[in-house]
Design a protein around this motif. Sequence first.
Motif, mmCIF file in Angstrom:
data_model
loop_
_atom_site.group_PDB
_atom_site.id
_atom_site.type_symbol
_atom_site.label_atom_id
_atom_site.label_comp_id
_atom_site.label_asym_id
_atom_site.label_seq_id
_atom_site.Cartn_x
_atom_site.Cartn_y
_atom_site.Cartn_z
ATOM 1 N N LYS A 195 12.716 -12.164 30.873
ATOM 2 C CA LYS A 195 11.325 -12.068 31.307
ATOM 3 C C LYS A 195 10.445 -12.154 30.073
ATOM 4 O O LYS A 195 10.302 -11.183 29.319
ATOM 5 C CB LYS A 195 11.079 -10.757 32.049
ATOM 6 C CG LYS A 195 9.644 -10.578 32.532
ATOM 7 C CD LYS A 195 9.468 -9.243 33.235
ATOM 8 C CE LYS A 195 8.002 -9.028 33.643
ATOM 9 N NZ LYS A 195 7.799 -7.747 34.334
ATOM 10 N N ALA A 196 9.901 -13.313 29.824
ATOM 11 C CA ALA A 196 9.106 -13.529 28.614
ATOM 12 C C ALA A 196 8.140 -14.675 28.845
ATOM 13 O O ALA A 196 8.344 -15.522 29.722
ATOM 14 C CB ALA A 196 10.010 -13.827 27.426
ATOM 15 N N ALA A 197 7.077 -14.692 28.045
ATOM 16 C CA ALA A 197 6.112 -15.781 28.088
ATOM 17 C C ALA A 197 6.039 -16.426 26.712
ATOM 18 O O ALA A 197 6.190 -15.758 25.690
ATOM 19 C CB ALA A 197 4.735 -15.264 28.501
ATOM 20 N N PHE A 198 5.801 -17.720 26.712
ATOM 21 C CA PHE A 198 5.769 -18.492 25.470
ATOM 22 C C PHE A 198 4.491 -19.322 25.446
ATOM 23 O O PHE A 198 4.216 -20.060 26.392
ATOM 24 C CB PHE A 198 6.989 -19.416 25.383
ATOM 25 C CG PHE A 198 8.301 -18.690 25.510
ATOM 26 C CD1 PHE A 198 8.953 -18.201 24.390
ATOM 27 C CD2 PHE A 198 8.881 -18.491 26.758
ATOM 28 C CE1 PHE A 198 10.164 -17.526 24.510
ATOM 29 C CE2 PHE A 198 10.085 -17.816 26.897
ATOM 30 C CZ PHE A 198 10.727 -17.331 25.764
ATOM 31 N N VAL A 199 3.724 -19.206 24.378
ATOM 32 C CA VAL A 199 2.473 -19.939 24.290
ATOM 33 C C VAL A 199 2.636 -21.149 23.377
ATOM 34 O O VAL A 199 3.257 -21.064 22.321
ATOM 35 C CB VAL A 199 1.321 -19.030 23.802
ATOM 36 C CG1 VAL A 199 1.614 -18.413 22.455
ATOM 37 C CG2 VAL A 199 0.009 -19.801 23.748
ATOM 38 N N LEU A 200 2.088 -22.266 23.812
ATOM 39 C CA LEU A 200 2.058 -23.490 23.020
ATOM 40 C C LEU A 200 0.604 -23.791 22.680
ATOM 41 O O LEU A 200 -0.218 -23.993 23.580
ATOM 42 C CB LEU A 200 2.659 -24.657 23.808
ATOM 43 C CG LEU A 200 4.159 -24.564 24.124
ATOM 44 C CD1 LEU A 200 4.547 -25.656 25.119
ATOM 45 C CD2 LEU A 200 4.979 -24.691 22.856
ATOM 46 N N GLY A 201 0.285 -23.801 21.391
ATOM 47 C CA GLY A 201 -1.082 -24.029 20.967
ATOM 48 C C GLY A 201 -1.449 -25.496 20.935
ATOM 49 O O GLY A 201 -0.613 -26.381 21.167
ATOM 50 N N SER A 202 -2.697 -25.756 20.635
ATOM 51 C CA SER A 202 -3.214 -27.116 20.669
ATOM 52 C C SER A 202 -2.597 -27.986 19.583
ATOM 53 O O SER A 202 -2.036 -27.498 18.603
ATOM 54 C CB SER A 202 -4.740 -27.108 20.501
ATOM 55 O OG SER A 202 -5.098 -26.890 19.155
ATOM 56 N N GLU A 203 -2.766 -29.292 19.778
ATOM 57 C CA GLU A 203 -2.172 -30.273 18.880
ATOM 58 C C GLU A 203 -2.731 -30.170 17.461
ATOM 59 O O GLU A 203 -2.047 -30.527 16.499
ATOM 60 C CB GLU A 203 -2.428 -31.689 19.417
ATOM 61 C CG GLU A 203 -1.814 -31.966 20.789
ATOM 62 C CD GLU A 203 -2.754 -31.665 21.950
ATOM 63 O OE1 GLU A 203 -3.661 -30.813 21.774
ATOM 64 O OE2 GLU A 203 -2.598 -32.255 23.026
ATOM 65 N N THR A 204 -3.944 -29.678 17.317
ATOM 66 C CA THR A 204 -4.578 -29.626 15.993
ATOM 67 C C THR A 204 -4.812 -28.202 15.489
ATOM 68 O O THR A 204 -4.516 -27.907 14.338
ATOM 69 C CB THR A 204 -5.926 -30.361 16.028
ATOM 70 O OG1 THR A 204 -6.732 -29.821 17.085
ATOM 71 C CG2 THR A 204 -5.711 -31.848 16.278
ATOM 72 N N ALA A 205 -5.321 -27.321 16.349
ATOM 73 C CA ALA A 205 -5.723 -25.982 15.904
ATOM 74 C C ALA A 205 -4.670 -24.914 16.132
ATOM 75 O O ALA A 205 -4.808 -23.792 15.656
ATOM 76 C CB ALA A 205 -7.022 -25.582 16.596
ATOM 77 N N GLY A 206 -3.616 -25.239 16.888
ATOM 78 C CA GLY A 206 -2.591 -24.238 17.164
ATOM 79 C C GLY A 206 -3.066 -23.219 18.192
ATOM 80 O O GLY A 206 -3.929 -23.505 19.032
ATOM 81 N N VAL A 207 -2.525 -22.013 18.128
ATOM 82 C CA VAL A 207 -2.867 -20.960 19.085
ATOM 83 C C VAL A 207 -4.292 -20.479 18.814
ATOM 84 O O VAL A 207 -4.664 -20.200 17.671
ATOM 85 C CB VAL A 207 -1.870 -19.785 18.983
ATOM 86 C CG1 VAL A 207 -2.257 -18.652 19.943
ATOM 87 C CG2 VAL A 207 -0.455 -20.264 19.274
ATOM 88 N N SER A 208 -5.092 -20.370 19.862
ATOM 89 C CA SER A 208 -6.485 -19.976 19.706
ATOM 90 C C SER A 208 -6.599 -18.494 19.342
ATOM 91 O O SER A 208 -5.723 -17.686 19.668
ATOM 92 C CB SER A 208 -7.254 -20.243 21.000
ATOM 93 O OG SER A 208 -6.736 -19.440 22.053
ATOM 94 N N PRO A 209 -7.680 -18.115 18.666
ATOM 95 C CA PRO A 209 -7.851 -16.714 18.260
ATOM 96 C C PRO A 209 -7.792 -15.721 19.419
ATOM 97 O O PRO A 209 -7.214 -14.635 19.281
ATOM 98 C CB PRO A 209 -9.241 -16.719 17.593
ATOM 99 C CG PRO A 209 -9.414 -18.113 17.106
ATOM 100 C CD PRO A 209 -8.742 -18.982 18.125
ATOM 101 N N ASP A 210 -8.376 -16.082 20.572
ATOM 102 C CA ASP A 210 -8.391 -15.164 21.715
ATOM 103 C C ASP A 210 -6.994 -14.944 22.299
ATOM 104 O O ASP A 210 -6.736 -13.898 22.903
ATOM 105 C CB ASP A 210 -9.314 -15.700 22.813
ATOM 106 C CG ASP A 210 -10.787 -15.604 22.436
ATOM 107 O OD1 ASP A 210 -11.099 -14.861 21.476
ATOM 108 O OD2 ASP A 210 -11.605 -16.270 23.088
#
Length: 251
Positions: A195-210
Amino acid sequence: MASPKDRFVTVYGRKPVLEALGDAALQVDKVVLADTARGPAAREILDAASARGVDVQRATAQRVKVLAGNGKQDQGVLADVVAPRMKLLADALSGPRPPRGVLLLDGITTPANVGMILRTATAAGMGGIVVPRRGVASIDPLVVKASAGVAFHAPVLRCATAAEAAELLRSSGYPLFALAADAPASLFAAELPAKAAFVLGSETAGVSPDVREHVTSWLSIPMRGGVESLNVASAAAVLCFEHLRRDPSTY
């Protein structure tokens, strides 16, 4: 608040609409045709909808553009295709069988990447793929094409923003992992609960600050040959199939 985009995949343009109407495996809720549409092209769409028993609504050309969300390529017609596995993220997390592995898309704006991620994550048995309404490419004909049609059947979870999704996931007991090239922990060596979640950030900026403030662990994909990073869709494939390898229940 729920939106029609939380139930349907909207395709626009004559060819995508005709393809949807011609696919017996898809349930088309309705077709919206511009009231200015006439001639053989409009007749072909009307005949295809009639053959499937699909309701055709007439609207102004401007209304069709607004509903399609693409004023340059709608060609005066759209179709709402029922997405049977699409639901609100909040409903999925509070339901009797919440998803085990969840993928969260954060700021990924290239339709080809979103489509390929939907295809890969579905193939790897991820329980849900969070595609926020804002900040991520809409699930449109370009995404559908890149997914080779899988977007219609993918376990898409909807919410307003990636930050909202991250907060919901964390409050529901999901650790949130994120990928970063300089993270000290390897994806292949880290402990990954089912049970886990994985975030993929944007192509240029990566994971957003929020979203970053909700991340509990950072992971890297080991690289060789002087390569610094992977395209986000390629990284998603590595991540999703590593999760599948770890969690036989999704086989």
